[in-house]
Design a protein around this motif. Structure first.
Motif, PDB file in Angstrom:
ATOM      1  N   SER A  18       6.593 -12.292  23.531  1.00  0.00           N
ATOM      2  CA  SER A  18       5.591 -11.252  23.320  1.00  0.00           C
ATOM      3  C   SER A  18       6.229  -9.870  23.224  1.00  0.00           C
ATOM      4  O   SER A  18       5.838  -9.041  22.409  1.00  0.00           O
ATOM      5  CB  SER A  18       4.571 -11.281  24.466  1.00  0.00           C
ATOM      6  N   ARG A  19       7.234  -9.605  24.055  1.00  0.00           N
ATOM      7  CA  ARG A  19       7.871  -8.291  24.037  1.00  0.00           C
ATOM      8  C   ARG A  19       8.651  -8.067  22.752  1.00  0.00           C
ATOM      9  O   ARG A  19       8.666  -6.952  22.222  1.00  0.00           O
ATOM     10  CB  ARG A  19       8.785  -8.130  25.251  1.00  0.00           C
ATOM     11  N   VAL A  20       9.276  -9.114  22.221  1.00  0.00           N
ATOM     12  CA  VAL A  20       9.982  -8.981  20.949  1.00  0.00           C
ATOM     13  C   VAL A  20       8.992  -8.811  19.809  1.00  0.00           C
ATOM     14  O   VAL A  20       9.202  -8.048  18.869  1.00  0.00           O
ATOM     15  CB  VAL A  20      10.881 -10.208  20.696  1.00  0.00           C
ATOM     16  N   PHE A  21       7.846  -9.533  19.920  1.00  0.00           N
ATOM     17  CA  PHE A  21       6.843  -9.460  18.864  1.00  0.00           C
ATOM     18  C   PHE A  21       6.286  -8.051  18.708  1.00  0.00           C
ATOM     19  O   PHE A  21       5.766  -7.693  17.661  1.00  0.00           O
ATOM     20  CB  PHE A  21       5.687 -10.404  19.175  1.00  0.00           C
ATOM     21  N   SER A  22       6.373  -7.265  19.762  1.00  0.00           N
ATOM     22  CA  SER A  22       5.820  -5.919  19.676  1.00  0.00           C
ATOM     23  C   SER A  22       6.686  -4.987  18.844  1.00  0.00           C
ATOM     24  O   SER A  22       6.269  -3.878  18.550  1.00  0.00           O
ATOM     25  CB  SER A  22       5.655  -5.341  21.091  1.00  0.00           C
ATOM     26  N   HIS A  23       7.905  -5.484  18.433  1.00  0.00           N
ATOM     27  CA  HIS A  23       8.798  -4.649  17.616  1.00  0.00           C
ATOM     28  C   HIS A  23       8.703  -5.064  16.145  1.00  0.00           C
ATOM     29  O   HIS A  23       8.521  -6.209  15.821  1.00  0.00           O
ATOM     30  CB  HIS A  23      10.255  -4.800  18.081  1.00  0.00           C
ATOM     31  N   PRO A  24       8.830  -4.081  15.144  1.00  0.00           N
ATOM     32  CA  PRO A  24       8.744  -4.418  13.728  1.00  0.00           C
ATOM     33  C   PRO A  24       9.958  -5.315  13.293  1.00  0.00           C
ATOM     34  O   PRO A  24      10.925  -5.364  13.992  1.00  0.00           O
ATOM     35  CB  PRO A  24       8.768  -3.086  13.041  1.00  0.00           C
ATOM     36  N   VAL A  25       9.970  -5.289  12.296  1.00  0.00           N
ATOM     37  CA  VAL A  25      10.861  -6.168  11.681  1.00  0.00           C
ATOM     38  C   VAL A  25      12.337  -6.128  11.254  1.00  0.00           C
ATOM     39  O   VAL A  25      12.907  -5.633  10.881  1.00  0.00           O
ATOM     40  CB  VAL A  25      10.189  -6.816  10.537  1.00  0.00           C
ATOM     41  N   SER A 104      14.455 -14.311   6.608  1.00  0.00           N
ATOM     42  CA  SER A 104      13.586 -13.517   7.454  1.00  0.00           C
ATOM     43  C   SER A 104      14.250 -13.203   8.782  1.00  0.00           C
ATOM     44  O   SER A 104      14.881 -14.065   9.391  1.00  0.00           O
ATOM     45  CB  SER A 104      12.267 -14.265   7.713  1.00  0.00           C
ATOM     46  N   GLN A 105      14.072 -11.974   9.249  1.00  0.00           N
ATOM     47  CA  GLN A 105      14.617 -11.584  10.540  1.00  0.00           C
ATOM     48  C   GLN A 105      13.904 -12.302  11.675  1.00  0.00           C
ATOM     49  O   GLN A 105      14.435 -12.400  12.792  1.00  0.00           O
ATOM     50  CB  GLN A 105      14.494 -10.077  10.723  1.00  0.00           C
ATOM     51  N   ILE A 106      12.703 -12.811  11.413  1.00  0.00           N
ATOM     52  CA  ILE A 106      11.952 -13.514  12.454  1.00  0.00           C
ATOM     53  C   ILE A 106      12.759 -14.688  12.991  1.00  0.00           C
ATOM     54  O   ILE A 106      12.739 -14.976  14.186  1.00  0.00           O
ATOM     55  CB  ILE A 106      10.599 -14.023  11.909  1.00  0.00           C
ATOM     56  N   GLY A 108      16.038 -15.140  13.360  1.00  0.00           N
ATOM     57  CA  GLY A 108      17.029 -14.720  14.341  1.00  0.00           C
ATOM     58  C   GLY A 108      16.408 -14.175  15.603  1.00  0.00           C
ATOM     59  O   GLY A 108      16.939 -14.357  16.708  1.00  0.00           O
ATOM     60  N   GLU A 109      15.281 -13.492  15.454  1.00  0.00           N
ATOM     61  CA  GLU A 109      14.602 -12.970  16.635  1.00  0.00           C
ATOM     62  C   GLU A 109      14.193 -14.095  17.577  1.00  0.00           C
ATOM     63  O   GLU A 109      14.387 -14.011  18.792  1.00  0.00           O
ATOM     64  CB  GLU A 109      13.371 -12.169  16.206  1.00  0.00           C
ATOM     65  N   LEU A 110      13.617 -15.158  17.032  1.00  0.00           N
ATOM     66  CA  LEU A 110      13.162 -16.273  17.856  1.00  0.00           C
ATOM     67  C   LEU A 110      14.333 -16.997  18.512  1.00  0.00           C
ATOM     68  O   LEU A 110      14.230 -17.453  19.654  1.00  0.00           O
ATOM     69  CB  LEU A 110      12.322 -17.242  17.024  1.00  0.00           C
ATOM     70  N   LEU A 111      15.464 -17.099  17.795  1.00  0.00           N
ATOM     71  CA  LEU A 111      16.649 -17.714  18.406  1.00  0.00           C
ATOM     72  C   LEU A 111      17.209 -16.821  19.507  1.00  0.00           C
ATOM     73  O   LEU A 111      17.739 -17.313  20.512  1.00  0.00           O
ATOM     74  CB  LEU A 111      17.718 -18.007  17.348  1.00  0.00           C
ATOM     75  N   GLY A 112      17.074 -15.518  19.338  1.00  0.00           N
ATOM     76  CA  GLY A 112      17.490 -14.604  20.389  1.00  0.00           C
ATOM     77  C   GLY A 112      16.662 -14.802  21.649  1.00  0.00           C
ATOM     78  O   GLY A 112      17.183 -14.791  22.779  1.00  0.00           O
ATOM     79  N   VAL A 113      15.357 -14.983  21.462  1.00  0.00           N
ATOM     80  CA  VAL A 113      14.482 -15.266  22.602  1.00  0.00           C
ATOM     81  C   VAL A 113      14.867 -16.584  23.255  1.00  0.00           C
ATOM     82  O   VAL A 113      14.880 -16.705  24.481  1.00  0.00           O
ATOM     83  CB  VAL A 113      13.006 -15.280  22.150  1.00  0.00           C
ATOM     84  N   TRP A 114      15.202 -17.592  22.435  1.00  0.00           N
ATOM     85  CA  TRP A 114      15.613 -18.902  22.977  1.00  0.00           C
ATOM     86  C   TRP A 114      16.852 -18.760  23.865  1.00  0.00           C
ATOM     87  O   TRP A 114      16.928 -19.347  24.949  1.00  0.00           O
ATOM     88  CB  TRP A 114      15.897 -19.879  21.839  1.00  0.00           C
ATOM     89  N   SER A 142      23.354 -10.562  14.291  1.00  0.00           N
ATOM     90  CA  SER A 142      22.785  -9.219  14.292  1.00  0.00           C
ATOM     91  C   SER A 142      21.343  -9.229  14.788  1.00  0.00           C
ATOM     92  O   SER A 142      20.948  -8.385  15.606  1.00  0.00           O
ATOM     93  CB  SER A 142      22.863  -8.627  12.879  1.00  0.00           C
ATOM     94  N   ASP A 143      20.545 -10.182  14.317  1.00  0.00           N
ATOM     95  CA  ASP A 143      19.153 -10.287  14.758  1.00  0.00           C
ATOM     96  C   ASP A 143      19.072 -10.623  16.240  1.00  0.00           C
ATOM     97  O   ASP A 143      18.211 -10.098  16.960  1.00  0.00           O
ATOM     98  CB  ASP A 143      18.413 -11.339  13.935  1.00  0.00           C
ATOM     99  N   VAL A 144      19.954 -11.517  16.693  1.00  0.00           N
ATOM    100  CA  VAL A 144      19.966 -11.881  18.112  1.00  0.00           C
ATOM    101  C   VAL A 144      20.323 -10.678  18.981  1.00  0.00           C
ATOM    102  O   VAL A 144      19.676 -10.419  20.007  1.00  0.00           O
ATOM    103  CB  VAL A 144      20.954 -13.041  18.367  1.00  0.00           C
ATOM    104  N   LEU A 145      21.330  -9.918  18.553  1.00  0.00           N
ATOM    105  CA  LEU A 145      21.734  -8.748  19.333  1.00  0.00           C
ATOM    106  C   LEU A 145      20.643  -7.679  19.349  1.00  0.00           C
ATOM    107  O   LEU A 145      20.516  -6.945  20.334  1.00  0.00           O
ATOM    108  CB  LEU A 145      23.032  -8.171  18.780  1.00  0.00           C
ATOM    109  N   ARG A 146      19.869  -7.609  18.303  1.00  0.00           N
ATOM    110  CA  ARG A 146      18.759  -6.658  18.307  1.00  0.00           C
ATOM    111  C   ARG A 146      17.738  -7.036  19.375  1.00  0.00           C
ATOM    112  O   ARG A 146      17.191  -6.176  20.072  1.00  0.00           O
ATOM    113  CB  ARG A 146      18.097  -6.601  16.929  1.00  0.00           C
ATOM    114  N   VAL A 147      17.477  -8.345  19.528  1.00  0.00           N
ATOM    115  CA  VAL A 147      16.577  -8.807  20.584  1.00  0.00           C
ATOM    116  C   VAL A 147      17.153  -8.471  21.955  1.00  0.00           C
ATOM    117  O   VAL A 147      16.436  -8.025  22.856  1.00  0.00           O
ATOM    118  CB  VAL A 147      16.343 -10.330  20.456  1.00  0.00           C
ATOM    119  N   PHE A 148      18.470  -8.680  22.103  1.00  0.00           N
ATOM    120  CA  PHE A 148      19.124  -8.334  23.368  1.00  0.00           C
ATOM    121  C   PHE A 148      18.924  -6.855  23.687  1.00  0.00           C
ATOM    122  O   PHE A 148      18.709  -6.470  24.843  1.00  0.00           O
ATOM    123  CB  PHE A 148      20.619  -8.644  23.304  1.00  0.00           C
ATOM    124  N   SER A 149      19.007  -6.018  22.670  1.00  0.00           N
ATOM    125  CA  SER A 149      18.843  -4.585  22.874  1.00  0.00           C
ATOM    126  C   SER A 149      17.417  -4.260  23.295  1.00  0.00           C
ATOM    127  O   SER A 149      17.191  -3.442  24.192  1.00  0.00           O
ATOM    128  CB  SER A 149      19.204  -3.835  21.586  1.00  0.00           C
TER     129      SER A 149
END
Length: 456
Positions: A18-25, A104-106, A108-114, A142-149
């Protein structure tokens, strides 16, 4: 871990999302042609210059006899001078294929959450090594590190480092540019285990290696996205005389052209790699993939962590999947070697057997199901709700369909996980006592992606 803690872990995974979802893309042998499928032969009249990799292969075959498909793949893809991966930047719309992180960046974002979810499930170790095998352009990292940030408050004081296993100098330079900008440097000596070092804009250390065994030991989350499908395979064909290996030979009737042949006698590989209970008529075995999974399993068993493998694959059911890709089109695997990518579907049933009992294996699960379990639908709702531009909305919907539709990547890509057994341990007190018949056994810990998470 009691039920309230298990529930808490599931809730925390949801909260991360949910917290990652609140960020754009080989006097000469009469070889017979193998009954193997060939893809997309070049059009008649197409110019066919004799490239150096083909010269190299024909000289080798003339000197030593037909070679295995595994040796053919290894030479074509990773020969240090002429290999496809060594010389080319083959990714993206202008390359020979495109991968999910480029769609899609989505993804990598989801794998970052995983990754963060599994790190939390392991008790939040003080040191986290993110290790990616074959990181492509570096888009996934890069997408994973953005989630980490975005979730730095979750990571707290944990020390995080990025470790990339990459055989291609060309791709490593591209990865360095995308991940570290000008903040990376190649090693002075060619035999250094870490052949490039750098750091991200946020100061996270990044290291490059040619082999997994060179990555330092420690708690690690391993990612392998479209990596195992490019590892060399051995091909075997059932005959009236038993299993025989499919080899690559020079076509005696066509100049500068290769063909598949069936070995007239058993080879070491056909004697060792085909399972006694195998029922298929044609089998592909990736021995290197088996060794790699064993390495991952041993590291996870000894140091903790997890591995997530995502690739084209099957669960021990398919036969001939060896194919080539050039400019996003299927390409004859023996035509113009070195000009196209070579790949074969991953046999996850084989990988599961090679992993052994030291780790827990999850999946394979379709990409569609994995991403939906990770909440891709919720993420899409947020993005579409905040997007008013029609072209951008169309692009978002198109990328979502590409990732999840059964006819696209949704069911052709599979996800497979390796976890430390403690990650799935039953709550304390569930063993050593005879449970009442009416009492349900303890539920396994929730694992994001492989377990459906509720967002109600």
């Amino acid at each position: 871990m009691n039920r309230s803690m298990r529930a808490c872990l599931g809730i925390k995974a949801q909260q991360l999302i949910s917290r990652v979802f609140s960020h754009p893309v080989t006097p000469p042998v009469r070889w017979r042609a193998a009954q193997a499928r060939l893809f997309c032969s070049p059009p008649a009249g197409e110019e066919k210059p004799l490239p150096s990799i083909l010269r190299h292969l024909t000289f080798k075959i003339k000197a030593t006899g037909p070679i295995t498909v595994a040796e053919y793949m290894r030479e074509v893809l990773t020969n240090p001078v002429t290999g496809y991966y060594v010389r080319n930047n083959m990714l993206g719309p202008d390359g020979d294929f495109i991968t999910s992180p480029e769609i899609s960046q989505i993804f990598g974002e989801l794998l970052g959450v995983w990754i963060l979810s599994e790190w939390m499930g392991a008790g939040r170790p003080k040191h986290l090594q993110l290790v990616e095998l074959g990181p492509g352009k570096g888009s996934l990292a890069s997408d994973v590190l953005r989630v980490f940030s975005q979730l730095q408050s979750v990571l707290g004081e944990a020390s995080v480092s990025l470790h990339l296993v990459e055989v291609s100098p060309a791709l490593s330079r591209l990865q360095a540019q995308n991940l570290t900008g000008s903040r990376s440097q190649e090693a002075d000596a060619e035999d250094e285990l870490v052949y490039r070092r750098g750091e991200t804009a946020a100061g996270m250390p990044v290291s490059w290696y040619r082999r997994l065994e060179d990555v330092p030991k420690g708690f690690s989350i391993f990612l392998a996205h479209e990596f195992f499908d490019a590892l060399p395979i051995h091909k075997f064909q059932r005959t009236q005389k038993g299993w025989r290996e499919v080899l690559v030979d020079i076509d005696p009737e066509k100049t500068n052209q290769l063909r598949f042949v069936v070995a007239p006698a058993p080879t070491l590989a056909s004697s060792m790699l085909v399972q006694a209970n195998e029922r298929r008529g044609h089998v592909e075995v990736c021995a290197e993939g088996g060794v790699l999974v064993q390495q991952l399993a041993r590291r996870i068993e000894s140091d903790g962590g997890a591995a997530l493998i995502a690739d084209y694959g099957h669960d021990g059911t398919k036969t001939d999947t060896f194919r080539g890709f050039k400019s996003h089109q299927l390409h004859d695997v023996l035509s113009s070697p070195g000009s196209a990518d070579l790949t074969a579907d991953v046999d996850f049933n084989y990988l599961r057997g090679m992993a052994g009992g030291g780790v827990a294996c999850l999946g394979p699960l379709t990409q569609r199901m994995f991403l939906k379990n990770m909440g891709i639908d919720s993420r899409m709702q947020v993005l579409l709700r905040n997007c008013s531009d029609p072209s951008t909305r169309k692009q978002l919907i198109g990328s979502y369909n590409m990732l999840t539709d059964p006819g696209e990547m949704g069911e052709r890509f599979l996800f497979f996980g390796l976890l430390h057994h403690s990650r799935l341990a039953k709550p304390a007190g569930s063993e050593g006592k005879k449970l009442e018949k009416k009492k349900s056994p303890a539920a396994p810990l929730p694992v994001a992606g492989f377990t459906e998470l509720s967002f109600s």
